[in-house]
Design a protein around this motif. Sequence first.
Motif, PDB file in Angstrom:
ATOM      1  N   ASP A 144       0.844  -1.195   0.000  1.00 20.26           N
ATOM      2  CA  ASP A 144       0.000   0.000   0.000  1.00 20.26           C
ATOM      3  C   ASP A 144       0.882   1.248   0.000  1.00 20.26           C
ATOM      4  O   ASP A 144       1.392   1.670   1.045  1.00 20.26           O
ATOM      5  N   LYS A 147       0.558   4.556   2.241  1.00 20.78           N
ATOM      6  CA  LYS A 147       1.152   4.686   3.576  1.00 20.78           C
ATOM      7  C   LYS A 147       2.482   5.448   3.546  1.00 20.78           C
ATOM      8  O   LYS A 147       3.018   5.812   4.598  1.00 20.78           O
ATOM      9  N   THR A 219       6.037   6.364   8.403  1.00 23.83           N
ATOM     10  CA  THR A 219       4.908   5.780   9.126  1.00 23.83           C
ATOM     11  C   THR A 219       5.012   4.272   9.047  1.00 23.83           C
ATOM     12  O   THR A 219       5.161   3.713   7.954  1.00 23.83           O
ATOM     13  N   SER A 221       4.303   0.519   8.546  1.00 24.33           N
ATOM     14  CA  SER A 221       3.316  -0.118   7.661  1.00 24.33           C
ATOM     15  C   SER A 221       2.305  -0.950   8.438  1.00 24.33           C
ATOM     16  O   SER A 221       1.155  -1.098   8.010  1.00 24.33           O
ATOM     17  N   GLY A 224       1.247   1.883  12.053  1.00 25.71           N
ATOM     18  CA  GLY A 224       0.659   3.183  11.748  1.00 25.71           C
ATOM     19  C   GLY A 224       1.289   4.309  12.551  1.00 25.71           C
ATOM     20  O   GLY A 224       0.860   5.471  12.431  1.00 25.71           O
ATOM     21  N   GLU A 246       7.136  -0.575   2.083  1.00 28.99           N
ATOM     22  CA  GLU A 246       6.739   0.828   2.233  1.00 28.99           C
ATOM     23  C   GLU A 246       7.919   1.697   2.693  1.00 28.99           C
ATOM     24  O   GLU A 246       8.120   2.796   2.171  1.00 28.99           O
TER      25      GLU A 246
END
Length: 432
Positions: A144, A147, A219, A221, A224, A246
């Motif tokens: 994702d 993120k 941040t 993954s 958060g 990420e």
Amino acid sequence: MNDWPEAWSDENRGNRYGRGSASAQPEGARAMRQVRRPASGAYGGGPGQSAPPHAGGVPQQPAYGSGGYGDGTAADGYDSGYNTGQVYGGGGPGGPGGGTQEPRPAPNWRRRIKWTAITVVTVLVVTTIGTYFWADSKLNREVDLSKVIDRPDGGEGTNYLIVGSDSRAGMSAEEKKKLHTGSAEGKRTDSMMILHTGSNGDTLISLPRDSDVEIPTFTGSESGKTYKGTGRHVKLNAAYAEDGPELLVRTVEFNTGLRIDHYVEIGFAGFASIVDAVGGVEITIPKGGMKDTKSGADFEAGKQTLNGEEALAFVRTRYALKASDLDRTKNQQKFLAALANQVATPGTLLNPFKLYPTMGAGLDSLIVDKDMGLFDLGDMFWAMKSVNSGDGKSMNMPISGSSGGNLVWDKAKVKTLVEQLKNDETVTVSGN
């Protein structure tokens, strides 16, 4: 002895061919006629009846065509039920007695070709649509990129971050031994590349695993949580080990200023499976050969076709190379481009017995970002093929030296390289 009824003459019998006929002419084809039985006493001498004239006991029969039974109706109006002079199987069109059978109409080839073409096109369309949805459903969209924070602005063209991980997920102990992967837990990466596709040529840039990079604020993954950057410098592959794809994307973007559009990752087993599915990949081993006990490489010099196990050993070999990681990245570029070229050949694309196993092996083993589509994946492979054919450029990230065992990038060259990629210009910068 006279067999004819008394007072019957040839004139009564009519001018017919046959026994007792005075004519030598044969009679025409005729239907069997229905003979009416005379009314009671007609020939039997009933009351008030006189026997018909005869000359031997056989009653006179009406001649055909003379108003008797020739037209299917008796002289007294009785309908015999037969057509006039009709004989089944004779005399009619196509029958043995005369006439010719109507010729079978010639086939309409234009119509046949038209419907055959429609059928073929329909089958191809249905197969293509079915294959698309089948392949799309097999993509593992696990990364994702939303993120990733504080991302640089995008530019022209598309940038893919391609990662080869040492994931051993799903591998048996026997497979780990065969592929010389070891049994370490977790995932690390030894191969990271940026592939830029655009209108001015495709460029493949290897990022050495030992590259010196700064871990920025990011941040987590999974958690958060926000982790503040402290100016900490590590090797590039450590970013992947710390928080996965990420954080790796965030680190590459922070240290280069180039926005990554898509992420693609493949593990050990998947890589070997793809190579085996295409029937091996031809590669040229440089003079002196290659032998590395840690990767399992043991190759003589010269051109040869590597299977999955051998290919994995080839791209992982490091200690047998003079420039270590820098030479390994060059071998990885060379092999991945050759693999893409092999996948894109007609022998693979037009052979369903090779295409579908290759697609299945590749799609099952790839991990991509959530926005990655099949067209993006196709664009990436065709770009890899163009690099292999000489239409594109392959290089290492420019290096200026080393610090504490880490390879330091040449900041001036990297800045120029990134600007050219953002503007989709022909890359003029050279790497190591």
